[in-house]
Design an enzyme around this catalytic site. Structure first.
Site, mmCIF file in Angstrom:
data_model
loop_
_atom_site.group_PDB
_atom_site.id
_atom_site.type_symbol
_atom_site.label_atom_id
_atom_site.label_comp_id
_atom_site.label_asym_id
_atom_site.label_seq_id
_atom_site.Cartn_x
_atom_site.Cartn_y
_atom_site.Cartn_z
ATOM 1 N N LYS A 125 87.807 44.745 85.248
ATOM 2 C CA LYS A 125 87.369 44.735 86.642
ATOM 3 C C LYS A 125 87.219 46.154 87.181
ATOM 4 C CE LYS A 125 88.981 40.108 87.792
ATOM 5 N NZ LYS A 125 89.269 39.709 86.392
ATOM 6 N N LYS A 160 90.356 39.288 94.471
ATOM 7 C CA LYS A 160 90.736 38.861 93.121
ATOM 8 C C LYS A 160 91.805 39.791 92.548
ATOM 9 C CE LYS A 160 86.452 39.527 91.620
ATOM 10 N NZ LYS A 160 85.249 39.704 90.734
ATOM 11 N N ARG A 210 76.025 36.374 82.709
ATOM 12 C CA ARG A 210 76.674 37.119 81.623
ATOM 13 C C ARG A 210 75.580 37.779 80.783
ATOM 14 N NH1 ARG A 210 81.383 36.810 78.872
ATOM 15 N NH2 ARG A 210 82.211 37.025 80.981
ATOM 16 N N ARG A 225 76.120 31.463 85.003
ATOM 17 C CA ARG A 225 77.154 30.464 85.256
ATOM 18 C C ARG A 225 77.060 30.080 86.732
ATOM 19 N NH1 ARG A 225 80.740 34.027 82.533
ATOM 20 N NH2 ARG A 225 79.995 35.485 84.097
ATOM 21 N N ASP A 273 78.930 41.152 83.723
ATOM 22 C CA ASP A 273 78.705 40.069 84.681
ATOM 23 C C ASP A 273 77.924 40.604 85.871
ATOM 24 O OD1 ASP A 273 80.085 38.425 83.007
ATOM 25 O OD2 ASP A 273 81.917 38.371 84.197
ATOM 26 N N GLU A 281 81.843 42.622 86.847
ATOM 27 C CA GLU A 281 82.850 42.891 85.826
ATOM 28 C C GLU A 281 82.146 43.390 84.566
ATOM 29 O OE1 GLU A 281 85.752 39.913 84.832
ATOM 30 O OE2 GLU A 281 85.977 39.240 86.908
ATOM 31 N N ASN A 283 83.177 42.864 80.718
ATOM 32 C CA ASN A 283 84.131 42.222 79.821
ATOM 33 C C ASN A 283 84.042 42.828 78.426
ATOM 34 O OD1 ASN A 283 85.097 39.613 81.439
ATOM 35 N ND2 ASN A 283 82.953 40.005 81.876
#
Length: 315
Positions: A125, A160, A210, A225, A273, A281, A283
């Site tokens: 993050k 978050k 993604r 998503r 993301d 983000e 990942n």
């Protein structure tokens, strides 16, 4: 090649959608030999190399049992041609220690992907803050008043935890500020833990995309998503619907800018993301979505990955 997958227990794999399984399947198709272990099975004894109790496996091509195995054996990680770190988050203290053991294995000659130091130095993050040109208004703080000021400025925000996964612990607070105080207390633990606060991006309705980057190059399709019902989170683990789409011009711009940077740090595979035009983000621990993209578009992401792995392992 002899490839060691450091992963969660094989018995827990959902092979219909598991990305690590897709990697294994493509590796075996190419004639590579497969072994697997869990991080807890790696150890380092004084004066010895880093070793693990490994399972040499063969995929059956069936749903169950999906693999057969030989008797477990002890093996030095440096004796493999490639070691893939595919343990799912959380990135807790044990994950942190595993990166140190894997880094020692690197010093002994192992080739580990993604590189352990890169995993350790690249919080998923926080990493977006390096690229302010690609992110929306974002704040990282422990201070409750900082969060309140950010909310007052932007009105509709997402909060978050920095160590969350799969959409866990994500809250949306609207203009009315309802439950903001309680949410702050829950996430920052009265000032003991840092929180990320971001301006809400209404483009989430079209999906949290993604974007996969392999060997510094973008995969031409992403997986959007899409949140379902009243849910604000698009994560598949939170019930989001995965829809594969070609990359937009903005997605491609982001991936082409980040790709060489991430590859240069030893990140063979990353999942960026993107909501709307903004990164949320990056990942790097165990990016997924290989199978969903292939099933919907025909783009064999595992094939792209294995080609990149073979090239990287030859260097």
């Amino acid at each position: 090649m002899n490839i060691l997958f450091v992963a969660d227990p094989l018995e827990h794999f959902k092979i219909s959608k598991d990305t690590t399984f897709a990697m294994m399947r493509e590796a075996q198709r190419r004639g590579h030999r497969l072994s697997a272990c869990e991080p807890r099975q790696i150890h380092w004894q004084r004066g010895a190399r880093v070793t693990a109790q490994v399972r040499d496996i063969t995929l059956t091509g069936q749903q169950a049992p999906w693999f057969t195995e030989d008797a477990p054996r002890m093996a030095a990680l440096a004796d493999f041609d490639a070691v893939l770190m595919r343990k799912d988050p959380p990135f807790d203290s044990e994950y942190f220690y595993a990166t140190h053991l894997l880094e020692q294995a690197e010093r002994e000659g192992a080739q580990v992907f993604n590189r352990p130091r890169a995993l350790r130095d690249h919080p998923e993050k926080l990493a977006i803050m390096e690229f302010p040109q690609f992110i929306g208004p974002t704040l990282v703080t422990r201070d409750a008043e900082d969060i309140r000021r950010f909310h007052a400025e932007h009105g509709d925000v997402i909060l978050k935890p920095l160590d969350g996964m799969g959409g866990a612990g994500i809250f949306r607070v609207g203009q009315d500020g309802r439950n903001l105080g309680s949410i702050i207390e829950t996430l920052n633990q009265h000032g003991r833990q840092s929180v990320m606060v971001q301006k809400f991006l209404p483009e989430i309705a079209q999906g949290d995309k993604r974007v996969l980057i392999i060997g510094g190059r973008p995969v031409p399709f992403c997986l959007a998503r899409i949140p379902q019902g009243t849910e604000v989170r698009g994560n598949l683990a939170a019930g989001g619907l995965g829809v594969a789409r070609p990359l937009t011009a903005r997605d491609l711009e982001i991936a082409e800018q980040l790709g060489p940077v991430l590859q240069g740090r030893g990140l063979l595979l990353a999942g960026v993301d993107v909501i709307g035009d903004s990164i949320t983000e990056i990942n790097v621990t165990s990016p997924t979505c290989f199978q969903e993209i292939q099933e919907q578009t025909g783009c064999d992401v595992a094939e792209l990955f294995m080609s990149a792995l073979e090239e990287a392992a030859r260097r």
